[in-house]
Design a protein around this motif. Structure first.
Motif, PDB file in Angstrom:
ATOM      1  N   VAL A   1       0.890  -1.157  -0.039  1.00  0.00           N
ATOM      2  CA  VAL A   1      -0.147   0.037  -0.107  1.00  0.00           C
ATOM      3  C   VAL A   1       0.897   1.219   0.076  1.00  0.00           C
ATOM      4  CG1 VAL A   1      -2.019  -1.367   1.251  1.00  0.00           C
ATOM      5  CG2 VAL A   1      -0.068   0.067   2.422  1.00  0.00           C
ATOM      6  N   VAL A   2       0.296   2.505  -0.202  1.00  0.00           N
ATOM      7  CA  VAL A   2       0.848   3.579  -0.107  1.00  0.00           C
ATOM      8  C   VAL A   2       0.448   4.652   0.599  1.00  0.00           C
ATOM      9  CG1 VAL A   2       1.793   5.419  -1.835  1.00  0.00           C
ATOM     10  CG2 VAL A   2       1.487   2.893  -2.625  1.00  0.00           C
ATOM     11  N   LYS A   3       1.045   5.074   1.327  1.00  0.00           N
ATOM     12  CA  LYS A   3       0.583   6.442   2.255  1.00  0.00           C
ATOM     13  C   LYS A   3       1.136   7.759   1.620  1.00  0.00           C
ATOM     14  CE  LYS A   3       0.204   8.070   7.021  1.00  0.00           C
ATOM     15  NZ  LYS A   3       0.609   7.908   8.486  1.00  0.00           N
ATOM     16  N   ILE A   4       0.080   8.473   1.373  1.00  0.00           N
ATOM     17  CA  ILE A   4       0.559   9.898   0.790  1.00  0.00           C
ATOM     18  C   ILE A   4       0.051  10.855   1.920  1.00  0.00           C
ATOM     19  CG2 ILE A   4       0.214  11.712  -0.861  1.00  0.00           C
ATOM     20  CD1 ILE A   4       1.525   8.994  -2.016  1.00  0.00           C
ATOM     21  N   TYR A   5       1.337  11.679   2.420  1.00  0.00           N
ATOM     22  CA  TYR A   5       1.062  12.490   3.375  1.00  0.00           C
ATOM     23  C   TYR A   5       0.177  13.705   2.857  1.00  0.00           C
ATOM     24  CZ  TYR A   5       4.331  10.281   6.638  1.00  0.00           C
ATOM     25  OH  TYR A   5       4.684   9.154   7.185  1.00  0.00           O
ATOM     26  N   PHE A   6      -0.579  14.559   3.801  1.00  0.00           N
ATOM     27  CA  PHE A   6      -1.010  15.917   3.241  1.00  0.00           C
ATOM     28  C   PHE A   6       0.422  16.849   3.236  1.00  0.00           C
ATOM     29  CE2 PHE A   6      -5.037  14.270   5.565  1.00  0.00           C
ATOM     30  CZ  PHE A   6      -5.670  13.980   4.503  1.00  0.00           C
ATOM     31  N   PRO A   7       0.389  17.897   2.549  1.00  0.00           N
ATOM     32  CA  PRO A   7       1.444  18.762   2.233  1.00  0.00           C
ATOM     33  C   PRO A   7       1.925  19.204   3.253  1.00  0.00           C
ATOM     34  CG  PRO A   7      -0.275  18.984   0.467  1.00  0.00           C
ATOM     35  CD  PRO A   7      -0.830  17.891   1.314  1.00  0.00           C
ATOM     36  N   PRO A   8       1.085  19.649   4.445  1.00  0.00           N
ATOM     37  CA  PRO A   8       1.832  20.252   5.631  1.00  0.00           C
ATOM     38  C   PRO A   8       2.684  19.179   6.463  1.00  0.00           C
ATOM     39  CG  PRO A   8      -0.395  21.166   5.472  1.00  0.00           C
ATOM     40  CD  PRO A   8      -0.196  19.938   4.575  1.00  0.00           C
ATOM     41  N   LYS A   9       2.454  18.120   6.145  1.00  0.00           N
ATOM     42  CA  LYS A   9       3.472  16.850   7.060  1.00  0.00           C
ATOM     43  C   LYS A   9       4.477  16.511   6.160  1.00  0.00           C
ATOM     44  CE  LYS A   9       0.121  16.670  10.375  1.00  0.00           C
ATOM     45  NZ  LYS A   9       0.348  17.183  11.748  1.00  0.00           N
ATOM     46  N   ARG A  10       4.854  16.748   4.961  1.00  0.00           N
ATOM     47  CA  ARG A  10       5.802  16.202   4.443  1.00  0.00           C
ATOM     48  C   ARG A  10       7.171  16.588   4.618  1.00  0.00           C
ATOM     49  NH1 ARG A  10       2.572  16.872  -1.666  1.00  0.00           N
ATOM     50  NH2 ARG A  10       0.722  15.489  -1.063  1.00  0.00           N
ATOM     51  N   ALA A  11       7.457  17.715   4.968  1.00  0.00           N
ATOM     52  CA  ALA A  11       8.809  18.072   5.467  1.00  0.00           C
ATOM     53  C   ALA A  11       9.087  17.657   6.735  1.00  0.00           C
ATOM     54  CB  ALA A  11       8.810  19.480   5.457  1.00  0.00           C
ATOM     55  N   TYR A  12       8.330  17.509   7.646  1.00  0.00           N
ATOM     56  CA  TYR A  12       8.469  16.764   8.860  1.00  0.00           C
ATOM     57  C   TYR A  12       8.888  15.099   8.719  1.00  0.00           C
ATOM     58  CZ  TYR A  12       7.427  14.751  13.486  1.00  0.00           C
ATOM     59  OH  TYR A  12       7.560  14.197  14.540  1.00  0.00           O
ATOM     60  N   TYR A  13       8.315  14.392   7.736  1.00  0.00           N
ATOM     61  CA  TYR A  13       8.441  13.130   7.940  1.00  0.00           C
ATOM     62  C   TYR A  13       9.607  12.605   6.865  1.00  0.00           C
ATOM     63  CZ  TYR A  13       4.203  11.805  10.754  1.00  0.00           C
ATOM     64  OH  TYR A  13       3.578  11.757  11.857  1.00  0.00           O
ATOM     65  N   GLU A  14       9.951  13.625   5.974  1.00  0.00           N
ATOM     66  CA  GLU A  14      10.938  13.184   5.129  1.00  0.00           C
ATOM     67  C   GLU A  14      12.252  12.596   5.734  1.00  0.00           C
ATOM     68  OE1 GLU A  14      12.956  14.461   0.733  1.00  0.00           O
ATOM     69  OE2 GLU A  14      11.722  16.055   1.994  1.00  0.00           O
ATOM     70  N   PRO A  15      12.712  13.401   6.601  1.00  0.00           N
ATOM     71  CA  PRO A  15      14.138  12.736   7.294  1.00  0.00           C
ATOM     72  C   PRO A  15      14.076  11.747   7.985  1.00  0.00           C
ATOM     73  CG  PRO A  15      13.285  14.767   8.076  1.00  0.00           C
ATOM     74  CD  PRO A  15      12.703  14.780   7.048  1.00  0.00           C
ATOM     75  N   ARG A  16      12.877  11.735   8.653  1.00  0.00           N
ATOM     76  CA  ARG A  16      12.598  10.316   9.499  1.00  0.00           C
ATOM     77  C   ARG A  16      12.412   9.170   8.598  1.00  0.00           C
ATOM     78  NH1 ARG A  16      10.077  10.340  14.329  1.00  0.00           N
ATOM     79  NH2 ARG A  16       9.692  12.331  14.161  1.00  0.00           N
ATOM     80  N   LEU A  17      11.460   9.187   7.495  1.00  0.00           N
ATOM     81  CA  LEU A  17      11.258   8.055   6.654  1.00  0.00           C
ATOM     82  C   LEU A  17      12.755   7.846   5.802  1.00  0.00           C
ATOM     83  CD1 LEU A  17       8.802   6.613   6.118  1.00  0.00           C
ATOM     84  CD2 LEU A  17       8.629   8.746   7.197  1.00  0.00           C
ATOM     85  N   GLY A  18      13.672   8.620   5.826  1.00  0.00           N
ATOM     86  CA  GLY A  18      14.694   8.328   4.811  1.00  0.00           C
ATOM     87  C   GLY A  18      15.533   7.394   5.891  1.00  0.00           C
ATOM     88  N   VAL A  19      15.788   7.698   7.016  1.00  0.00           N
ATOM     89  CA  VAL A  19      16.748   6.879   8.166  1.00  0.00           C
ATOM     90  C   VAL A  19      15.893   5.421   8.162  1.00  0.00           C
ATOM     91  CG1 VAL A  19      17.441   6.792  10.265  1.00  0.00           C
ATOM     92  CG2 VAL A  19      17.477   8.775   9.250  1.00  0.00           C
ATOM     93  N   MET A  20      14.458   5.425   8.464  1.00  0.00           N
ATOM     94  CA  MET A  20      13.891   4.253   8.731  1.00  0.00           C
ATOM     95  C   MET A  20      14.055   3.312   7.483  1.00  0.00           C
ATOM     96  SD  MET A  20      10.297   5.732  10.588  1.00  0.00           S
ATOM     97  CE  MET A  20       9.528   4.080  10.697  1.00  0.00           C
ATOM     98  N   ILE A  21      13.773   3.862   6.356  1.00  0.00           N
ATOM     99  CA  ILE A  21      14.022   2.902   5.130  1.00  0.00           C
ATOM    100  C   ILE A  21      15.344   2.367   4.992  1.00  0.00           C
ATOM    101  CG2 ILE A  21      13.923   2.804   2.499  1.00  0.00           C
ATOM    102  CD1 ILE A  21      11.234   4.636   2.893  1.00  0.00           C
TER     103      ILE A  21
END
Length: 539
Positions: A36-56
């Motif tokens: 599945v794919v989770k698409i963040y709403f625009p205001p949340k994207r900058a917050y989650y980008e660095p987190r997701l990069g490390v996690m993946i």
């Protein structure tokens, strides 16, 4: 239509929308039935980008994906998703439908989801949960908001962790990306009331939440800090369980303030090593002593040992052999339980691995034995048949007295001895709005044993909705003291009745039937069914 690609440049085509929340929406991934794919709403994207990069780049080990059939222990992000080169979300594995763990805690809900689950299953679920949490810690992640809604339980007693994108992450440069959220029921004493996005958390904070979840699994859904005041006149800020968490008051270890709830299972029926871990987690771990809390690997080792020491009684209940007798038979007798035949499972031993244990499924036995359902409570809703026990109220020197009397018929002929339990007669008036008045005698239990109370129309296992325009007070114990209010339910809230009924009389002389209920978040409290024919609950 947006043009999405993953981090490798592969085209991402969204399928059907599965759901939407406060941060984004989740879709099927076209061409990949397992993702599945989770698409963040625009205001949340900058917050989650660095987190997701490390996690993946650094996923926890999940060896259950190699089982046959494969199982996903942790629904971890797999690929970042971009739109025109800008981060918008991520892909993750599709998880098969399974109930949240809170539906496995209480017997009434558990019977609806997995009717064959017994105490052996619950120990195995606890063991697999500890293994999953350990996998996070082995890679340096802190879950932060471990709660009843981000753990799924499957019919083979394996678990799946979901909502993983809020975990606390440490970047390669040492920066800590904190978990900004928490659930009060599972938040450690030293973090209660704090702004969680301002604090780094560690594995001992997760260990507190893990201990709470294991306790609720093994103790029929009772929260470890839910209790009844030893002194009926005590008044504490609501909710009472949060007061006990903050003060480090563990009602199951003798203290001067709180005792276990009236109908909770016997703490002594747990394996002594499990009792010790709970005492370390809840009684000896406040503030600087939080390192006393057992970590997941210790829970794994103890639960693995205890599983091998569980035996079955003649009725098929699982229990710890050194306890000397089956506590579930005794509990069933005390609560006039009605037993039914269900398949008894076989607990599959777990091969011990000291650092990274792997979840194992619990497979059903090939032979079919009988196991009683977990206990129901004294009152039956309809008048057909004999009621074996009923709780009635009296009065002694200004205190109410609950008497449990053996009776031979609904007319109230008594026999045997009564057990007197004092409680406080005080219930503030509640206003019912849009209430229903039920007069059909075919669905009502006569309230002559609780004079002045509305006739009973509910029963154990019923799913009900709050039907009062004002908040319905939930009490931590059926003493109805104003100070014991632990939660307020709102109109339309969905509740499940798990215990009761208990008759109580207010200081004004009004009698009430009380039920213990559980909401969809796992919160439990005692509430009044109704007042003089006006009902606060409806089916």
């Amino acid at each position: 239509m947006p043009n999405y690609t993953d981090q490798n440049g592969k085209k991402i085509v969204l399928g059907k929308e599965l759901g939407k929340g406060g941060e984004g929406a989740v879709y099927l991934l076209s061409g990949d039935p397992n993702s599945v794919v989770k698409i963040y709403f625009p205001p949340k994207r900058a917050y989650y980008e660095p987190r997701l990069g490390v996690m993946i780049a650094n996923p926890p080990e999940d060896q259950t994906r190699k089982l046959s059939p494969p199982h996903i222990s942790i629904s971890w992000p797999e690929r970042c998703v971009y739109e025109s080169g800008k981060f918008v979300g991520y892909t993750m594995p599709l998880i098969q439908k399974a109930p949240d763990i809170y539906k496995i805690y209480a017997p009434s809900m558990r019977r609806q989801e997995f009717p064959n689950f017994d105490w052996g299953h619950l120990h195995h679920v606890a063991l697999n949960l500890a293994i999953a949490v350990n996998a996070y810690h082995a890679k340096g992640y802190i879950i932060g908001d471990l709660n009843s809604k981000n753990v799924k339980v499957h019919k083979n007693a394996m678990v799946t962790m979901i909502d993983t994108d809020s975990v606390q992450v440490k970047t390669p440069t040492g920066q800590v990306l904190r978990c900004p959220v928490g659930t009060p029921d599972f938040t450690a004493p030293e973090l209660q009331g704090l702004k969680l996005d301002q604090y780094d958390r560690d594995e001992y904070h997760d260990a507190f939440a893990l201990g709470v979840m294991i306790f609720m699994l093994l103790m029929e859904g009772y929260h470890p800090y839910t209790g009844a005041p030893v002194n009926p006149s005590i008044s504490v800020p609501a909710p009472a369980y949060q007061y006990c968490i903050k003060k480090g008051i563990f009602p199951y270890k003798k203290n001067s303030q709180f005792k276990p709830p009236l109908n909770a299972p016997d703490f002594a029926s747990l394996h002594p090593e499990i009792q010790t871990l709970f005492i370390r987690c809840f009684d000896q771990s406040t503030g600087k002593n939080r390192t006393n809390r057992p970590l997941p690997i210790e829970w794994y080792r103890v639960l693995h040992k205890v599983e091998s020491e569980l035996v079955s009684c003649s009725k098929g209940h699982k229990y710890f052999s050194a306890y000397g007798r089956c506590p579930w038979c005794a509990r069933a007798n005390a609560l006039s339980a009605i037993s039914v035949s269900i398949p008894r499972p076989v607990v599959t031993p777990v091969s011990p691995k000291p650092v990274t244990p792997v979840q194992t499924p619990l497979r059903p036995a090939r032979t079919s034995l009988t196991t009683p359902r977990m206990p129901a409570q004294p009152i039956k809703r309809k008048l057909s048949g004999t009621v074996k026990a009923i709780i009635v109220a009296g009065s002694v020197t200004g205190l109410g007295v609950l008497s449990v009397l053996a009776i031979n018929s609904i007319n109230g002929k008594t026999g045997g001895n009564s057990i007197n339990i004092p409680f406080v007669n005080s219930l503030a008036t509640q206003t019912a709005g849009n209430n229903q008045q039920i007069t059909d005698p075919a669905v009502m239990v006569n309230s002559s044993s609780c004079p002045g109370a509305a006739n009973l129309i509910m029963g154990i296992g019923d799913h009900v909705l709050v039907n009062t325009s004002k908040s319905l007070r939930g009490h931590s114990a059926p003493d109805l003291e104003n100070g014991s209010v632990s939660i307020r339910f709102q109109y339309g809230d969905s509740l499940t009745i798990i215990d009761g009924p208990v008759c109580a009389t207010s200081s004004t002389g009004q009698a009430y039937w009380l039920w213990q209920v559980q909401d969809q978040s796992g919160n439990q409290a005692w509430v009044a069914e109704g007042d003089s024919g006006l009902y606060y609950l409806r089916k």
